[in-house]
Design an enzyme around this catalytic site. Structure first.
Site, PDB file in Angstrom:
ATOM      1  N   ASP A 152     -18.526  28.827 -22.114  1.00  0.00           N
ATOM      2  CA  ASP A 152     -17.596  29.886 -21.733  1.00  0.00           C
ATOM      3  C   ASP A 152     -18.304  31.150 -21.263  1.00  0.00           C
ATOM      4  OD1 ASP A 152     -15.241  28.475 -22.193  1.00  0.00           O
ATOM      5  OD2 ASP A 152     -15.369  28.840 -24.339  1.00  0.00           O
ATOM      6  N   HIS A 206     -21.675  27.569 -31.325  1.00  0.00           N
ATOM      7  CA  HIS A 206     -20.892  26.341 -31.167  1.00  0.00           C
ATOM      8  C   HIS A 206     -20.866  25.594 -32.488  1.00  0.00           C
ATOM      9  CE1 HIS A 206     -19.407  22.559 -29.532  1.00  0.00           C
ATOM     10  NE2 HIS A 206     -18.974  23.283 -28.510  1.00  0.00           N
ATOM     11  N   HIS A 231     -11.812  29.101 -29.343  1.00  0.00           N
ATOM     12  CA  HIS A 231     -11.899  27.865 -28.534  1.00  0.00           C
ATOM     13  C   HIS A 231     -11.867  28.294 -27.067  1.00  0.00           C
ATOM     14  CE1 HIS A 231     -11.613  23.741 -27.477  1.00  0.00           C
ATOM     15  NE2 HIS A 231     -10.419  23.424 -27.944  1.00  0.00           N
ATOM     16  N   HIS A 281     -14.596  16.973 -24.127  1.00  0.00           N
ATOM     17  CA  HIS A 281     -15.643  17.337 -25.080  1.00  0.00           C
ATOM     18  C   HIS A 281     -15.362  16.782 -26.466  1.00  0.00           C
ATOM     19  CE1 HIS A 281     -18.837  20.281 -26.566  1.00  0.00           C
ATOM     20  NE2 HIS A 281     -19.399  19.551 -25.629  1.00  0.00           N
ATOM     21  N   ARG A 300      -3.140  12.164 -41.381  1.00  0.00           N
ATOM     22  CA  ARG A 300      -2.477  12.852 -42.485  1.00  0.00           C
ATOM     23  C   ARG A 300      -3.507  13.032 -43.602  1.00  0.00           C
ATOM     24  NH1 ARG A 300      -1.035  15.081 -47.076  1.00  0.00           N
ATOM     25  NH2 ARG A 300       1.193  15.111 -47.508  1.00  0.00           N
ATOM     26  N   GLY A 342     -18.335  33.671 -26.552  1.00  0.00           N
ATOM     27  CA  GLY A 342     -19.159  32.976 -25.579  1.00  0.00           C
ATOM     28  C   GLY A 342     -20.509  32.572 -26.168  1.00  0.00           C
TER      29      GLY A 342
HETATM   30  N1  CMC Z   1     -20.929  35.683 -33.131  1.00  0.00           N
HETATM   31  C1  CMC Z   1     -21.411  36.162 -34.294  1.00  0.00           C
HETATM   32  N2  CMC Z   1     -21.766  35.356 -35.308  1.00  0.00           N
HETATM   33  C2  CMC Z   1     -21.638  34.028 -35.117  1.00  0.00           C
HETATM   34  C3  CMC Z   1     -21.167  33.477 -33.933  1.00  0.00           C
HETATM   35  C4  CMC Z   1     -20.802  34.367 -32.913  1.00  0.00           C
HETATM   36  N3  CMC Z   1     -20.329  33.924 -31.747  1.00  0.00           N
HETATM   37  N4  CMC Z   1     -21.172  32.134 -34.031  1.00  0.00           N
HETATM   38  C5  CMC Z   1     -21.629  31.845 -35.249  1.00  0.00           C
HETATM   39  N5  CMC Z   1     -21.904  33.005 -35.894  1.00  0.00           N
HETATM   40  C6  CMC Z   1     -22.407  33.159 -37.231  1.00  0.00           C
HETATM   41  C7  CMC Z   1     -21.311  32.883 -38.233  1.00  0.00           C
HETATM   42  O1  CMC Z   1     -20.513  34.029 -38.488  1.00  0.00           O
HETATM   43  C8  CMC Z   1     -22.124  32.455 -39.424  1.00  0.00           C
HETATM   44  O2  CMC Z   1     -22.689  33.615 -40.019  1.00  0.00           O
HETATM   45  P1  CMC Z   1     -22.728  33.801 -41.616  1.00  0.00           P
HETATM   46  O3  CMC Z   1     -23.456  32.570 -42.116  1.00  0.00           O
HETATM   47  O4  CMC Z   1     -23.447  35.078 -41.804  1.00  0.00           O
HETATM   48  O5  CMC Z   1     -21.294  33.851 -42.034  1.00  0.00           O
HETATM   49  C9  CMC Z   1     -23.262  31.696 -38.788  1.00  0.00           C
HETATM   50  O6  CMC Z   1     -23.399  32.197 -37.478  1.00  0.00           O
HETATM   51  C10 CMC Z   1     -23.065  30.219 -38.753  1.00  0.00           C
HETATM   52  O7  CMC Z   1     -21.888  29.954 -38.099  1.00  0.00           O
HETATM   53  P2  CMC Z   1     -21.439  28.461 -37.824  1.00  0.00           P
HETATM   54  O8  CMC Z   1     -21.103  27.818 -39.117  1.00  0.00           O
HETATM   55  O9  CMC Z   1     -22.424  27.806 -36.947  1.00  0.00           O
HETATM   56  O10 CMC Z   1     -20.176  28.743 -36.979  1.00  0.00           O
HETATM   57  P3  CMC Z   1     -18.931  27.807 -36.795  1.00  0.00           P
HETATM   58  O11 CMC Z   1     -19.334  26.422 -36.538  1.00  0.00           O
HETATM   59  O12 CMC Z   1     -17.924  28.057 -37.830  1.00  0.00           O
HETATM   60  O13 CMC Z   1     -18.375  28.505 -35.466  1.00  0.00           O
HETATM   61  C11 CMC Z   1     -17.695  28.985 -33.363  1.00  0.00           C
HETATM   62  C12 CMC Z   1     -18.449  27.996 -34.217  1.00  0.00           C
HETATM   63  C13 CMC Z   1     -17.626  28.473 -31.936  1.00  0.00           C
HETATM   64  C14 CMC Z   1     -16.278  29.179 -33.911  1.00  0.00           C
HETATM   65  C15 CMC Z   1     -18.461  30.327 -33.411  1.00  0.00           C
HETATM   66  O14 CMC Z   1     -19.750  30.146 -32.907  1.00  0.00           O
HETATM   67  C16 CMC Z   1     -17.739  31.417 -32.655  1.00  0.00           C
HETATM   68  O15 CMC Z   1     -16.794  32.012 -33.184  1.00  0.00           O
HETATM   69  N6  CMC Z   1     -18.139  31.681 -31.380  1.00  0.00           N
HETATM   70  C17 CMC Z   1     -17.438  32.653 -30.572  1.00  0.00           C
HETATM   71  C18 CMC Z   1     -16.235  32.040 -29.921  1.00  0.00           C
HETATM   72  C19 CMC Z   1     -16.620  31.097 -28.827  1.00  0.00           C
HETATM   73  O16 CMC Z   1     -17.452  31.402 -28.003  1.00  0.00           O
HETATM   74  N7  CMC Z   1     -15.962  29.943 -28.796  1.00  0.00           N
HETATM   75  C20 CMC Z   1     -16.185  28.920 -27.763  1.00  0.00           C
HETATM   76  C21 CMC Z   1     -16.698  27.666 -28.364  1.00  0.00           C
HETATM   77  S1  CMC Z   1     -17.341  26.448 -27.227  1.00  0.00           S
HETATM   78  C22 CMC Z   1     -16.342  26.190 -25.869  1.00  0.00           C
HETATM   79  C23 CMC Z   1     -14.886  26.187 -26.095  1.00  0.00           C
HETATM   80  O17 CMC Z   1     -14.362  25.558 -27.005  1.00  0.00           O
HETATM   81  O18 CMC Z   1     -14.243  26.832 -25.287  1.00  0.00           O
END
Ligand code: CMC
Length: 398
Positions: A337, A277, A238, A203, A381, A274
């Site tokens: 996931d 993204h 992740h 990915h 770096r 889950g």
């Molecule tokens: N639950 C609640 N709020 C969320 C989530 C979530 N799963 N994902 C995004 N948001 C919120 C985030 O807190 C932010 O809110 P605010 O603007 O109020 O602070 C807003 O949506 C925008 O977030 P973003 O900038 O799109 O999020 P990011 O790019 O930093 O995060 C992520 C991406 C994957 C870390 C996040 O979606 C997350 O933590 N998901 C849950 C964990 C997860 O399922 N991870 C698997 C990723 S894909 C497959 C893999 O790698 O295994």
């Protein structure tokens, strides 16, 4: 005293913009895969992952990622021979795994075992910058071959069960399930598991792959890159999300609990595992294929008689209700996931082994990226913007 301090040169470069989490930053080129959020597509070396999942098994995809093209029948036969020869646990690895307490997370076991394999087969010392891509491909193929035995051995020792030796007459996914469960899986189980392996294999520049590339960029060895990547994948933001997503479903427990549970979770600003993204903002390209595979498992379980059908039906209803509610309330779609966690549960895996299953597949993508990084290397770096105390003298005494 102050005249002994060397001050920074006035022309030190300044970092004008901070890219927190490297979001939106393009750090290099890659020919391994293309994630296109706009068209919601994922290509492995040009091939749509959905087509690969439908028409090829994980061994073909492994060859594609490591060698750049799908194998000819002869190449596939040679690759199978190499991977199958690597399937049994290396001598002594049982003892090492047995030393790790079963209270340890299975990801820690996999990480330790891969580190030990790297120590047992160090890469030949070459002049800096000189490396043999083909040799690395074969090292990666052997690692891909042995990971199921490492994961299965650890799973079985946790239940006081004897290890099950690999079977050469079975394909990768069938043998993986056979080594874990000590029975020959049926076609549906093999197909669903193989689909998950294909979807998880690669990915682009995700956190674990980037970790592997950072390590490779120092001209460190393949196994060190993979160990680092496993550490990055373990986190719940992740790969650890597949475990957390299933835990979330079982915590909610019933479709009728979704709304009150979500009220609380959102009030606490909890991350919904889950969902969401970093790259895909309109749905994960892998979800429809994984959901179709999950749907086939659910249909079969619901058609069975007894309490299992009821339990699975409740889980499936909770899965649908939570997905709909999260979309409505947060406009967030599930990532891969979410369906894979439930699919692994229905296949009979314990929750704590979901992320190691992801490792078994993603080792292919990581290895392809390590090779690519080494072929056109530049030490990774980045810079940082200092925001600590300003220049000051060390106080006398102390
Ligand atoms: N639950 C609640 N709020 C969320 C989530 C979530 N799963 N994902 C995004 N948001 C919120 C985030 O807190 C932010 O809110 P605010 O603007 O109020 O602070 C807003 O949506 C925008 O977030 P973003 O900038 O799109 O999020 P990011 O790019 O930093 O995060 C992520 C991406 C994957 C870390 C996040 O979606 C997350 O933590 N998901 C849950 C964990 C997860 O399922 N991870 C698997 C990723 S894909 C497959 C893999 O790698 O295994």
């Amino acid at each position: 005293m102050s005249d002994t301090i060397i001050t920074a040169p006035a022309d030190e470069p300044r970092v004008p913009e901070i890219h927190k989490g490297l979001a939106g930053v393009v750090v290099d080129r890659t020919a391994v895969s293309k994630v296109d959020a706009a068209s919601n597509s994922l290509l492995y070396r040009g091939y749509p992952v959905q087509q690969l999942a439908a028409g090829r098994d994980i061994e073909d995809v492994a060859y594609l990622l490591l060698f750049g093209e799908l194998p000819t029948p002869t190449q596939r036969a040679e690759f199978d021979e190499e991977v199958r020869a690597a399937r049994p646990l290396a001598p002594g690895l049982h003892h090492l795994i047995d030393l790790i307490p079963t209270s340890a997370h299975p990801m820690d076991v996999v990480r330790t075992a891969v580190g030990a394999l790297g120590a047992a087969m160090p890469e030949p010392q070459r002049s800096p910058g000189v490396f043999d891509a083909d040799e690395t491909r074969h090292r990666a193929a052997r690692l891909f071959g042995v990971l199921p035995a490492i994961i299965a051995y650890d799973q079985r020792r946790r239940r006081d069960l004897p290890p099950v030796p690999p079977r050469d007459d079975l394909g990768y996914s069938a043998d993986f399930l056979h080594q874990v469960f000590d029975r020959e899986p049926d076609e549906l189980e093999i197909d669903v598991f193989d689909t998950s392996m294909v979807l998880y294999a690669e990915h682009s520049f995700n956190a674990s792959t980037f970790t592997a590339r950072v390590i490779a960029s120092t001209l460190s060895d393949l196994h060190s890159s993979i160990v680092g990547a496993i550490g990055a994948l373990k986190g719940p933001l992740h790969g650890g999300a597949n475990e957390a997503a299933l835990e979330l479903l079982t915590t909610v427990g019933d479709a009728s609990n979704v709304d009150p549970w979500l009220d609380d979770a959102l009030a606490r600003r909890e991350k919904l595992m889950g969902f969401g993204h970093r790259v895909y903002k309109n749905g994960d390209s892998r979800v429809p294929t994984m959901e179709a595979a999950l749907g086939r498992l659910l249909d079969r379980a619901r058609a069975s008689s007894g309490s299992e059908a009821g339990r699975v039906g409740r889980l499936a209803d909770t899965y649908d209700a939570l997905q709909a509610a999260v979309l409505e309330r947060k406009n967030l779609k599930p990532n891969v996931d979410y369906p894979s966690g439930l699919a692994y549960h229905l296949l009979g895996f314990e929750t704590s082994v979901f992320t190691p299953l992801f490792v078994a597949s993603r080792v292919l993508g990581w290895s392809a990226h390590v090779i690519e990084q080494r072929e056109a290397n530049s030490l990774i770096r980045p810079l940082s913007e200092y925001e600590g105390p300003g220049l000051r003298d060390v106080p006398a005494g102390g």
